[in-house]
Design an enzyme around this catalytic site. Structure first.
Site, PDB file in Angstrom:
ATOM      1  N   TYR D  50       1.311  -2.461  -9.481  1.00  0.00           N
ATOM      2  CA  TYR D  50       2.327  -3.388  -8.974  1.00  0.00           C
ATOM      3  C   TYR D  50       1.908  -4.820  -9.285  1.00  0.00           C
ATOM      4  O   TYR D  50       0.718  -5.150  -9.272  1.00  0.00           O
ATOM      5  CB  TYR D  50       2.498  -3.200  -7.463  1.00  0.00           C
ATOM      6  N   GLU D  51       2.885  -5.684  -9.541  1.00  0.00           N
ATOM      7  CA  GLU D  51       2.566  -7.053  -9.957  1.00  0.00           C
ATOM      8  C   GLU D  51       1.881  -7.846  -8.842  1.00  0.00           C
ATOM      9  O   GLU D  51       1.313  -8.898  -9.090  1.00  0.00           O
ATOM     10  CB  GLU D  51       3.820  -7.778 -10.446  1.00  0.00           C
ATOM     11  N   SER D  52       1.892  -7.295  -7.633  1.00  0.00           N
ATOM     12  CA  SER D  52       1.159  -7.932  -6.540  1.00  0.00           C
ATOM     13  C   SER D  52      -0.355  -7.806  -6.735  1.00  0.00           C
ATOM     14  O   SER D  52      -1.117  -8.367  -5.953  1.00  0.00           O
ATOM     15  CB  SER D  52       1.552  -7.282  -5.213  1.00  0.00           C
ATOM     16  N   GLY D  53      -0.790  -7.064  -7.741  1.00  0.00           N
ATOM     17  CA  GLY D  53      -2.213  -6.942  -8.024  1.00  0.00           C
ATOM     18  C   GLY D  53      -2.808  -5.609  -7.622  1.00  0.00           C
ATOM     19  O   GLY D  53      -4.010  -5.405  -7.727  1.00  0.00           O
TER      20      GLY D  53
END
Lengths: 255, 271, 271, 255
Positions: D50-53
């Site tokens: 996920y682009e949240s890391g």
């Protein structure tokens, strides 16, 4: 008062140069000893920062390397090496940089790369740059610790590894180096500071018992001397015992 | 998924003569066991890469494995010179050594650029020093917004990245903590990777500051207890500062070094 | 050393009309309490900056605090539109809204460049899209080594960086963990910073994956329990997904939004 | 066989498109539902990123946002947002990117920015780019999930937020986009794939019960149809119950 060597004098003088609470980029060797001595005497709140990524280390023994385990376990934060240079050193967040030197010239340019011969086939191959070029460029100010003799204090350095004042006034500005540069060069004989107008290193202080002739003979260029040269107070008993304890901790750790 | 191999099989598999090989670990977690296996397998013409060559590269250079060194600080920390490194540069012994010399800031950014698949990184560095004149992988670059001139360094993408870590699980997920240096960047920047670990465990439980490299980013993992000695592995053993001091007289003398090689490396096979 | 202040004093101290202010926190640790205090103090003409404007910026925009928005994704995650944001762009209500639009990758790199005191960052991004034509802070740059053309984005250095964290100690050392987004970069890139925290403690004990911002990098710290609600603070409370859903009907209607402002913000003073 | 909607069909078809064990960059909404459905059926070893890391998240409930707490606590590793894009997405380490769209054209170029009017004063202001432009450029391949109707399937998109095949063959190469681009566009009516020669989206599959006329009417350009169009098997009971369970977890979490 206890016995002490010129190196002790140098280390104590360097420790005294550190204001409490400043953030300090510490190299290994004499700078690390001086920084940890300062922490144990007048500057308990010194923020020690090591290029290994340790921020706010509080070592109880004197580390041999800049990456000893206790530097990490006692740190406020441990970051990657790219981060310590990009996020921490590069923006000038670190107020003081502590550097050593194999050769230094009158403008406090430093060589830690090669001596003699040429670069590809030098007489002596030194370790090289490490963090020094960026510490010298980017820390708020720089303090150099180096023994003063004709081998180290040179009319010209064989290689410019780290820039002090370049070729004199205006050099740092022309090169776009944001830090103030070397404000003190602390040696086993005394302290040199850049002349405010010419940037040339000037002997402003001699350790007790050292005369100016010794300093002149130990310098590979015609040494500039301040009109009034002060005398460094000898290490106090408190400083000496703190220094001994510190060096003992390293021996103990090694044993 | 990363392959779990013996150290000798792993070195056999990922490192060939002529490769460029980064052995990272900044003071902490230096992959000595892997380097010793490289010497044992008599690899030649390697380009070896690390910020601090340290005793590990003194050994590789002295053993004749190295053609070129890419580095930023070549000393024995707190002790003095790396005498095998100096002997190679100053006297071409055992062979001439080509140098590509940087600062730590430059090397760290070169690894970060390599891990990011960028051809270069930008930093404020080297300005006014003699390094750019000696090192073609340092150039200048102009900011397209401000016109300011900065320094660019070429990305590092080694053929092989070798690191040591505390632990891996049986799928080859790797966990390391403490001083993490550029180890993650080294694995991510390299075409192939070898991670030696203190132990292989069933389950990696999270730890303060731990980095995890997923198994699909690692080529192979080899168990090598004490594989970082005389450097250290936080949580397992301390740095053997005495061994670093003891290295100095060995490395000063070609014969004593040769004897060390015969006894400690060629004579012994890594468990 | 960071100053420990009440939230209202802290906002009073660090945020002025016309400032550029980044409020970061990627889904996690969004500094809602600080934004509500900014609305309460009726700041105006702000340039507000974050990757995901989220409900927090829907509120600031609707309340008329904002002149310009710098962002990369302006939706209500998993719910739909940000209606106050849309009303401002589509109908200039309550005021026209200037946009500076990027992708997440570009914004993240802009913060990283700002934290590194570099004027720009390099990435592989935006190529072939209509964004560079709309956003002057996106340009191209050529690699001095390979000649390859890449994308450069201008660094972000806000006047003020605002984040929420789990804990701080009494010196103002800040500790946050979980999804850390670009919070560290935001504080380091900004001229001044405000960190709200769930609690102030005597001792910060290390935690898995925790980031620590030393007190000398932070301007002021304010205790604001539940200060990230309806987003969440790992280890303290979960994301209030229902509140994100409930925001939709409030934000759809100007009157209901005004009523929300009067009751929830102007009517109430933060403890 | 249980009841299901066209959206269920789309979600199930998207889940089926994921090979077990691949690394997947997941956006929120339908892509997240499909990815988590795949994890609960044929692809338990899917690596969700996920682009949240969050790398390797194993959510037990369906997240509403890409940064829900459980994505972090169940992840193999949580990294900063600069790192997830620079070290993980940018080098092409992630094999599949899952994208939605508000508008899509025959070359699978995607608009999620503005609809109607002009950029400064659009009829509809959409959320914008998020991670999509770089996901579309840099993932090994891309799968698009979008409802098929004349509002979304457009002759021309109003804004190119993410590039599919640009203006046709050779575009991605000319632009230097390393990923293969969209290999499947999965809709509520069926599946479109790029023609190997022209790159134009071609209807290669229809969900059971959908006829080609419906697909033509739902497309804002003259839809290209494969010589032989296969039929998507309807969701199995196992797939449907897994999907119901998944959606229930979200309702439960919301309650």
């Amino acid at each position: 008062m206890g016995q002490f060597t010129p190196d002790d004098f140098m280390t104590v003088a360097a420790a005294r140069a550190l204001r409490d609470g400043v953030s300090l980029f510490v190299g290994i060797g004499l700078p690390s000893t001086a920084a940890n001595l300062a922490r144990r005497t007048h500057a308990p709140n010194l923020v020690l920062i090591y290029e290994s990524g340790c921020i706010g280390s509080k070592p109880t023994t004197l580390p041999l390397s800049i990456g000893d385990g206790q530097l990490a376990v006692t740190a406020d934060s441990v970051v990657s090496v790219p981060e310590i240079f990009n996020y921490w050193l590069q923006p000038g967040r670190i107020e003081v940089g502590f550097l050593g030197a194999a050769q230094i010239d009158r403008y406090a340019n430093i060589n830690t790369t090669v001596i003699g011969g040429d670069y590809d086939k030098p007489k002596v191959r030194l370790p090289g740059a490490g963090g020094a070029p960026e510490i010298a460029a980017l820390c708020g100010e720089v303090i150099v610790i180096v023994r003063q003799n004709e081998r180290t204090f040179r009319e010209h350095v064989d290689f410019v590894t780290s820039v002090g004042y370049g070729d004199g006034p205006g050099s740092r500005e022309r090169l776009g180096l944001p830090g103030r540069g070397p404000v003190k060069v602390i040696t086993d004989l005394g302290v040199l500071e850049p002349d405010p107008d010419t940037c040339e290193l000037t002997m402003t202080q001699l350790h007790q018992g050292v005369d100016i002739e010794q300093a002149r003979e130990a310098t590979g260029w015609e040494l500039k001397v301040a009109d009034s040269v002060s005398t460094t107070d000898p290490p106090s008993d408190e400083e000496l015992s703190a220094l001994r304890d510190l060096l003992d901790t390293q021996k103990a750790a090694a044993a | 998924m990363a392959e779990l191999l013996s150290l000798s099989d792993a070195v056999e598999k990922v490192i060939a003569d002529g490769d460029s090989v980064a052995f990272e670990g900044f003071t902490h977690l230096i992959p000595f066991a892997a380097a010793h296996e490289v010497i044992r397998q008599r690899r030649r013409d390697l380009t070896v890469i690390r910020l601090t060559p340290d005793v590990i590269f003194d050994q590789l250079i002295g053993a004749g494995c190295v053609r070129k060194l890419v580095f930023s600080w070549g000393g024995n920390p707190g002790v003095g010179s790396l005498h095998r490194f100096r002997d190679a540069v100053e006297n071409d012994w055992p062979a001439p050594l080509e140098l590509e010399e940087h600062s730590h800031a430059g090397m760290a950014n070169r690894f970060a650029a390599g891990a990011s698949n960028l051809p270069f990184a930008v930093l404020r560095g080297y300005v006014g020093t003699d390094l750019p004149g000696r090192t073609p992988s340092i150039k200048t670059i102009t900011c397209p917004f401000t016109g300011e001139e900065l320094t660019a360094v070429e990305a590092l993408n080694p053929d092989v990245g070798v690191i040591h870590a505390q632990r891996a699980d049986r799928d080859g997920n790797v966990q390391l903590w403490g001083i993490v240096g550029v180890q993650k960047e080294t694995v991510l920047a390299s075409s192939r990777s070898l991670v030696t670990v203190e132990e292989i465990v069933d389950e990696l439980e999270p730890l303060p500051g731990a980095i995890v490299l997923p198994h699909w980013t690692v080529t192979c993992v080899a168990e090598a207890p004490k594989g970082a000695h005389p450097s250290y592995a936080q949580g397992y053993y301390d740095r053997d500062n005495e061994a670093y001091r003891a290295w100095d007289p060995i490395a000063r003398d070609r014969d004593r070094f040769q004897q060390w090689l015969d006894e400690e490396i060629y004579g012994s096979v890594h468990a």
